[in-house]
Design a protein around this motif. Sequence first.
Motif, PDB file in Angstrom:
ATOM      1  N   LEU A  36       0.833  -1.205   0.000  1.00 27.05           N
ATOM      2  CA  LEU A  36       0.000   0.000   0.000  1.00 27.05           C
ATOM      3  C   LEU A  36       0.867   1.255   0.000  1.00 27.05           C
ATOM      4  N   LEU A  37       1.982   1.210   0.732  1.00 26.10           N
ATOM      5  CA  LEU A  37       2.920   2.347   0.733  1.00 26.10           C
ATOM      6  C   LEU A  37       3.431   2.610  -0.682  1.00 26.10           C
ATOM      7  N   PHE A  38       3.790   1.537  -1.392  1.00 28.07           N
ATOM      8  CA  PHE A  38       4.278   1.699  -2.758  1.00 28.07           C
ATOM      9  C   PHE A  38       3.196   2.307  -3.656  1.00 28.07           C
ATOM     10  N   ALA A  39       1.982   1.774  -3.529  1.00 29.59           N
ATOM     11  CA  ALA A  39       0.883   2.268  -4.367  1.00 29.59           C
ATOM     12  C   ALA A  39       0.552   3.718  -4.046  1.00 29.59           C
ATOM     13  N   ASP A  40       0.542   4.061  -2.755  1.00 26.46           N
ATOM     14  CA  ASP A  40       0.238   5.444  -2.359  1.00 26.46           C
ATOM     15  C   ASP A  40       1.325   6.409  -2.819  1.00 26.46           C
ATOM     16  N   THR A  41       2.531   5.899  -3.012  1.00 27.05           N
ATOM     17  CA  THR A  41       3.616   6.744  -3.511  1.00 27.05           C
ATOM     18  C   THR A  41       3.487   6.976  -5.013  1.00 27.05           C
ATOM     19  N   GLY A  42       2.635   6.189  -5.672  1.00 26.30           N
ATOM     20  CA  GLY A  42       2.394   6.368  -7.095  1.00 26.30           C
ATOM     21  C   GLY A  42       2.993   5.302  -7.994  1.00 26.30           C
ATOM     22  N   LEU A  43       3.506   4.213  -7.407  1.00 22.25           N
ATOM     23  CA  LEU A  43       4.096   3.161  -8.224  1.00 22.25           C
ATOM     24  C   LEU A  43       3.003   2.346  -8.914  1.00 22.25           C
ATOM     25  N   SER A  44       3.292   1.925 -10.135  1.00 22.82           N
ATOM     26  CA  SER A  44       2.375   1.066 -10.871  1.00 22.82           C
ATOM     27  C   SER A  44       2.569  -0.388 -10.444  1.00 22.82           C
ATOM     28  N   VAL A  45       1.665  -1.258 -10.880  1.00 24.03           N
ATOM     29  CA  VAL A  45       1.787  -2.680 -10.568  1.00 24.03           C
ATOM     30  C   VAL A  45       3.078  -3.234 -11.166  1.00 24.03           C
ATOM     31  N   GLY A  46       3.416  -2.786 -12.371  1.00 21.48           N
ATOM     32  CA  GLY A  46       4.650  -3.242 -12.998  1.00 21.48           C
ATOM     33  C   GLY A  46       5.876  -2.834 -12.210  1.00 21.48           C
ATOM     34  N   GLU A  47       5.888  -1.601 -11.706  1.00 17.44           N
ATOM     35  CA  GLU A  47       7.021  -1.141 -10.910  1.00 17.44           C
ATOM     36  C   GLU A  47       7.119  -1.920  -9.599  1.00 17.44           C
ATOM     37  N   ILE A  48       5.980  -2.189  -8.985  1.00 15.83           N
ATOM     38  CA  ILE A  48       5.980  -2.978  -7.744  1.00 15.83           C
ATOM     39  C   ILE A  48       6.509  -4.387  -8.007  1.00 15.83           C
ATOM     40  N   SER A  49       6.083  -4.991  -9.118  1.00 17.18           N
ATOM     41  CA  SER A  49       6.567  -6.324  -9.464  1.00 17.18           C
ATOM     42  C   SER A  49       8.074  -6.323  -9.688  1.00 17.18           C
ATOM     43  N   SER A  50       8.586  -5.242 -10.299  1.00 17.64           N
ATOM     44  CA  SER A  50      10.033  -5.175 -10.525  1.00 17.64           C
ATOM     45  C   SER A  50      10.792  -5.111  -9.203  1.00 17.64           C
ATOM     46  N   LEU A  51      10.192  -4.504  -8.182  1.00 19.46           N
ATOM     47  CA  LEU A  51      10.821  -4.478  -6.860  1.00 19.46           C
ATOM     48  C   LEU A  51      10.911  -5.879  -6.281  1.00 19.46           C
ATOM     49  N   PHE A  52       9.861  -6.684  -6.458  1.00 18.89           N
ATOM     50  CA  PHE A  52       9.883  -8.059  -5.980  1.00 18.89           C
ATOM     51  C   PHE A  52      10.988  -8.858  -6.669  1.00 18.89           C
ATOM     52  N   VAL A  53      11.185  -8.583  -7.957  1.00 15.41           N
ATOM     53  CA  VAL A  53      12.245  -9.277  -8.698  1.00 15.41           C
ATOM     54  C   VAL A  53      13.619  -8.904  -8.117  1.00 15.41           C
ATOM     55  N   LEU A  54      13.823  -7.605  -7.844  1.00 12.71           N
ATOM     56  CA  LEU A  54      15.081  -7.175  -7.231  1.00 12.71           C
ATOM     57  C   LEU A  54      15.316  -7.878  -5.899  1.00 12.71           C
ATOM     58  N   TRP A  55      14.269  -7.989  -5.123  1.00 12.30           N
ATOM     59  CA  TRP A  55      14.327  -8.651  -3.819  1.00 12.30           C
ATOM     60  C   TRP A  55      14.788 -10.101  -3.976  1.00 12.30           C
ATOM     61  N   ALA A  56      14.138 -10.809  -4.917  1.00  8.08           N
ATOM     62  CA  ALA A  56      14.471 -12.212  -5.137  1.00  8.08           C
ATOM     63  C   ALA A  56      15.893 -12.371  -5.663  1.00  8.08           C
TER      64      ALA A  56
END
Length: 413
Positions: A36-56
Amino acid sequence: MLVAPARVPATRRLAATLYGYAFLTDLVLLYPLYVLLFADTGLSVGEISSLFVLWAVAGIVLEVPSGVWADAVSRRLLLCLAPLLAAGGFALWVLLPSYPAFAVGFLLWGAGGALRSGALEALVFTELERLDATDRYARLIGRTRTVEVLGAVGSGVLAGPVFALGGYLAVGAASVATCLLAAAVAARFPEHRPPPVAPLPGAAPDGPRAGAAPGEGPDDDAPGWLDSLRLGLREVRADRRVRAAVLLVAAVTAIWGGLDEYTGLLAADTGMAEVGVPLLLLLVWAGMTVGGLLAPLGERLSHRGYAGLLVFAAGATAAGALLRHPAGFLLLAAAFAAFQLATVLADVRLQARMAGPARATVTSMAGMATDLTVVAFYGGYGLLAGAVGNPAAFAVAVLPYLLVALWLLTGRA
C-alpha cells in the motif's frame, strides 16, 4: 538421547534466543502495508513487481556467498547484521518514499535474508551437536517456524492501530525498532566452531582471528572463505545423500512457499467479502503453526510415511482450492500444516547428513536452489492463473509433489 543435566541450561538458552530472534525478525509492522505504501507513492503494478524481482535476485546472488562467509568468519555475526540491513531498508522506505529508495530497501532486505539463511540452521545444529543434543533439532526448528508465523500474525494485528496513530512513519519506526531488538538478541547466540580440519591442498592457513573469546567464536584453524566454498561444493558433489537432501529441501519448500503468497487471491475467489479474507488466512497460519509443532512426531516417519505426507498435502490443497468455498480453507489449513512439517523434516534430514565444517555453505546452497525454484514458480503460476484462474492453478501447481513422493519411494532421496 538424554541431555546431561549440566547442559540443559545451555540448550534452554539456545532455544530462548532462537525463539526470540525468530519472533522479532517477523514482527515487522510494514509487512501488511508495504504494498500500500508503494501504491500510495504512485508506483504502478509493474514497478511494484520489478521491486519483488530485485528482492528475489538479491537473495539468490548473495545466498551462497553469505553461507561461505558464515562458515569462514562467524555465523553469529551474520545473524546480527541481517536485521540491521533490513532496518536500514525500512527506514529508507518511510523517510524517502520513492522508487529508488524502495529498490535499495529491497536490496538491503534481500541481503539480510541471505545472511540469515544457512547461518541460523548451521549455528543451531552445531551447538546442539556440541551438547550431544542433535535429537532436539527438529523440535527447536519446528517451534521456530511456529514462532515466525506468530510474529507475522502479530505484525498483522498491530499494524492497523499503529498506522492509525502515526501513519507510515510510525509503522516504519516500529519495524526498525523490532529489527534492532532482533540484532541485540542475536548477539546472545552461543557460537562454538566445529573441530579444526586440515586445510585443502595449496591453501594457506589462516591466522588467529581478532575478537574471538576463548572457547567461543571462529576457531583459529577454521577454513577460510575460499576453503569453505570448496569444502561445501566437495561435500555436495561427493556425497549423494547430501546432494539428495539439498534437492529435497528445494523441491518440498518452493511450491507451497510460493502458493502462500496467493492465498489471499484464492480467498477472494471464494466469494468471501474483503473483511472476511483475513479470517480465512488465519486458518492457513494456524495450520502452519500446528505443522511446526508436530516436527518431533514427524521424525518418526519412514520414507513411505514422508511420501504419504506430501501426497496428502497436495491432495488437500487441490481439493480445498477447487471447492471454491470458504470451507475449503479448512482443507488448505490441513495441507499447509503438512507442508510446514515436511519442510522442517527436509531441513532436519539435510543437517543430519552433513559431516563437514561448511554446514552454512551447504545449507545456503539448498536455500539458493529453493529461491531459484520459487522465482520460476512465480512466472509459471502467473501464466497459469491468468489462463485458468486461481483455484485450478492451485490444483495444478501441487502436482509436482506427486513426483517428489515417487522419488522418495524409490529410496534415492
